[in-house]
Design a protein around this motif. Structure first.
Motif, PDB file in Angstrom:
ATOM      1  N   ALA A 120       0.804  -1.225   0.000  1.00 12.07           N
ATOM      2  CA  ALA A 120       0.000   0.000   0.000  1.00 12.07           C
ATOM      3  C   ALA A 120       0.835   1.273   0.000  1.00 12.07           C
ATOM      4  N   MET A 121       2.005   1.242   0.640  1.00 10.13           N
ATOM      5  CA  MET A 121       2.835   2.444   0.744  1.00 10.13           C
ATOM      6  C   MET A 121       4.069   2.375  -0.159  1.00 10.13           C
ATOM      7  N   SER A 122       4.044   1.509  -1.149  1.00  9.12           N
ATOM      8  CA  SER A 122       5.204   1.340  -2.025  1.00  9.12           C
ATOM      9  C   SER A 122       5.558   2.613  -2.786  1.00  9.12           C
ATOM     10  N   SER A 123       4.566   3.436  -3.093  1.00  8.18           N
ATOM     11  CA  SER A 123       4.822   4.652  -3.884  1.00  8.18           C
ATOM     12  C   SER A 123       5.649   5.679  -3.129  1.00  8.18           C
ATOM     13  N   ASN A 124       5.785   5.532  -1.795  1.00  5.16           N
ATOM     14  CA  ASN A 124       6.617   6.453  -1.023  1.00  5.16           C
ATOM     15  C   ASN A 124       8.073   6.410  -1.477  1.00  5.16           C
ATOM     16  N   CYS A 165      -3.453  -1.006 -10.130  1.00  8.67           N
ATOM     17  CA  CYS A 165      -3.029   0.326 -10.574  1.00  8.67           C
ATOM     18  C   CYS A 165      -1.606   0.621 -10.101  1.00  8.67           C
ATOM     19  N   LEU A 166      -1.273   0.194  -8.884  1.00  8.33           N
ATOM     20  CA  LEU A 166       0.087   0.358  -8.378  1.00  8.33           C
ATOM     21  C   LEU A 166       1.089  -0.389  -9.254  1.00  8.33           C
ATOM     22  N   VAL A 190      -1.491   5.907  -8.886  1.00  7.74           N
ATOM     23  CA  VAL A 190      -1.243   5.695  -7.457  1.00  7.74           C
ATOM     24  C   VAL A 190      -2.389   6.270  -6.629  1.00  7.74           C
ATOM     25  N   GLY A 191      -3.033   7.308  -7.165  1.00  7.22           N
ATOM     26  CA  GLY A 191      -4.141   7.929  -6.440  1.00  7.22           C
ATOM     27  C   GLY A 191      -5.294   6.987  -6.176  1.00  7.22           C
ATOM     28  N   ILE A 192      -5.486   5.994  -7.056  1.00  7.77           N
ATOM     29  CA  ILE A 192      -6.545   5.005  -6.826  1.00  7.77           C
ATOM     30  C   ILE A 192      -6.279   4.240  -5.537  1.00  7.77           C
ATOM     31  N   SER A 193      -5.022   3.877  -5.344  1.00 11.16           N
ATOM     32  CA  SER A 193      -4.644   3.188  -4.106  1.00 11.16           C
ATOM     33  C   SER A 193      -4.629   4.145  -2.928  1.00 11.16           C
ATOM     34  N   VAL A 206       4.322  -6.433  -6.030  1.00 12.27           N
ATOM     35  CA  VAL A 206       2.895  -6.101  -6.003  1.00 12.27           C
ATOM     36  C   VAL A 206       2.088  -7.182  -6.720  1.00 12.27           C
ATOM     37  N   ALA A 207       2.664  -7.751  -7.779  1.00 13.02           N
ATOM     38  CA  ALA A 207       1.977  -8.826  -8.498  1.00 13.02           C
ATOM     39  C   ALA A 207       1.755 -10.026  -7.577  1.00 13.02           C
ATOM     40  N   VAL A 208       2.716 -10.296  -6.704  1.00  7.00           N
ATOM     41  CA  VAL A 208       2.591 -11.412  -5.753  1.00  7.00           C
ATOM     42  C   VAL A 208       1.482 -11.131  -4.748  1.00  7.00           C
ATOM     43  N   THR A 209       1.427  -9.894  -4.238  1.00  6.13           N
ATOM     44  CA  THR A 209       0.379  -9.561  -3.265  1.00  6.13           C
ATOM     45  C   THR A 209      -1.010  -9.639  -3.901  1.00  6.13           C
ATOM     46  N   LEU A 210      -1.095  -9.334  -5.194  1.00  3.24           N
ATOM     47  CA  LEU A 210      -2.377  -9.447  -5.895  1.00  3.24           C
ATOM     48  C   LEU A 210      -2.873 -10.888  -5.906  1.00  3.24           C
ATOM     49  N   VAL A 211      -1.971 -11.819  -6.158  1.00  9.38           N
ATOM     50  CA  VAL A 211      -2.350 -13.241  -6.178  1.00  9.38           C
ATOM     51  C   VAL A 211      -2.837 -13.683  -4.802  1.00  9.38           C
ATOM     52  N   ILE A 212      -2.120 -13.257  -3.757  1.00  9.29           N
ATOM     53  CA  ILE A 212      -2.508 -13.618  -2.383  1.00  9.29           C
ATOM     54  C   ILE A 212      -3.897 -13.083  -2.053  1.00  9.29           C
ATOM     55  N   GLN A 213      -4.164 -11.848  -2.443  1.00  9.98           N
ATOM     56  CA  GLN A 213      -5.474 -11.259  -2.168  1.00  9.98           C
ATOM     57  C   GLN A 213      -6.586 -11.978  -2.926  1.00  9.98           C
TER      58      GLN A 213
END
Length: 395
Positions: free
Chosen positions: A19-23, A81-82, A108-111, A173-180
């Protein structure tokens, strides 16, 4: 643990990791400016505020969208989107026109605009025991900040030779998408959040005035906080020449280190501070923003500054989110969170413009970084003083 859906929580924590990767971009923005030396620095810096522009609009909509779309799909969409954002910066950064990166940063604004709202809604379903929800919310934010630390620190190191390389991390992020996709239920999050009493209350259709007051107050607070995020890279690399993007990345990541501590310890200090939680933490913010004004030759002082600011922000968030649940229970909660997130993103959206304007009034140079920190400290003082009648005199 009773009252907690473990599988669902695993999916929620996967959401928090990225969630905070864009920082990470805060730590490499100076190198992006060098890559686009033919473009005005203030234009390049809009990469940092474009997410807030989109996020502000999306934040006000996500509460309504949740009535028609399961939270699982809203969460997946935000992180997809991220991923797209990261791929554009990785493969096109430096070669594509700057407007391409600006449009990509809007994704990034979507997230950014939906993160807090979706997290609050998801936890309402995953954690059915209201007595445990506050602590779990703090832990979720700690995980969110751990992800931010990883992306900012490792990304800053990867960017030293070629800043695009930092965005290789977005394959995570692709990995977290699969988990979700695996762990989050298809439609179990469509219902309204459950208030502390365990029973849903019917919405009156009109949000309490205090929701708007809290949101407007946080707008000022976040405006002050964003002085650090939008200027720390230039402060270290250009203004005082205290290091490279590696040091700037560490400085940016210290905000999330403070956030980790704030989230992990939230259940402890919030029980002790109670209604003084927000005022005390906003007082920390004032101290944090004074440090770069007083100490200008020691990069470690800036790391400590980021630590304090991160603790203040991430400590305030779970308290405010639970307080909003108290004053706007049941069906109103997602609306209240949308308003709160909208104002928060609004603060980020106008931060560069407002801070530059005020700085110009103070010293005549809108880009003078040291003066920006003075302006931020003053705004933080305003938020600190105003927090007492808002939170200490709770009805």
């Amino acid at each position: 643990m009773t009252g907690i859906n473990k599988k669902q929580m695993f999916g929620i924590l996967a959401f928090c990791v990225a969630a905070m990767s864009s920082n990470m971009t805060m730590g490499v923005i100076a190198y992006i400016m060098q890559s686009y030396s033919n473009v005005a620095p203030t234009t390049v810096s809009q990469i940092l505020t474009m997410p807030a522009l989109v996020g502000t609009a999306y934040a006000f909509c996500v509460g309504v969208l949740h009535k028609k779309i399961p939270a699982k799909y809203l969460m997946l969409f935000s992180q997809f989107c991220l991923f797209v954002y990261g791929m554009i910066f990785l493969f096109l950064g430096g070669s594509a026109p700057i407007w391409v990166l600006m449009l990509a940063s809007g994704l990034v604004g979507i997230s950014q605009g939906s993160c807090n709202t979706l997290l609050a809604i998801a936890l309402s379903e995953a954690v059915t025991d209201p007595n445990k929800r506050g602590g779990i919310l703090g832990i979720s934010m700690a995980v969110m900040n751990i992800g931010g630390v990883f992306f900012s620190t490792v990304g800053g190191m990867l960017a030293v030779n070629r800043w695009n390389d930092a965005y290789c991390l977005y394959f995570i992020v692709a990995v977290t998408l699969v988990i979700q996709m695996i762990c989050l239920p298809k439609g179990a999050m469509q219902t309204s959040p459950t208030p502390a009493g365990g029973e849903h209350k019917k919405s009156s259709g009109r949000l309490p005035l205090k929701v708007w007051i809290i949101s407007a107050h946080y707008f000022i607070f976040f405006l002050a906080l964003y002085v650090y995020g939008t200027n720390i890279s230039e402060y270290i690399i250009t203004t005082y020449k205290l290091g490279t993007s590696a040091e700037a990345g560490v400085a940016a990541s210290m905000v999330t280190v403070g956030g980790i501590a704030a989230g992990a310890l939230f259940g402890l200090y919030s029980k002790f501070l109670k209604k003084f939680t927000v005022p005390v933490l906003m007082g920390f913010c004032v101290i944090g923003l004074v440090i770069p004004i007083v100490v200008t030759t020691n990069v470690w002082a800036l790391f400590f500054c980021g630590l304090i600011l991160g603790f203040a922000m991430s400590g305030c968030n779970p308290y405010i989110m639970e307080y909003l649940r108290e004053i706007a229970p049941g069906e109103q909660y997602s609306k209240a969170m949308s308003i709160f997130s909208g104002f928060m993103n609004g603060g980020m959206c106008v931060a560069i413009t407002v801070l530059a304007f005020i700085t110009g009034l103070v010293c005549g140079d809108p880009g003078h970084v040291p003066t920006k920190f003075i302006v931020g400290a003053v705004l933080a003082c305003v938020a600190f003083v105003a927090s007492f009648p808002i939170y200490v005199t709770k009805e």
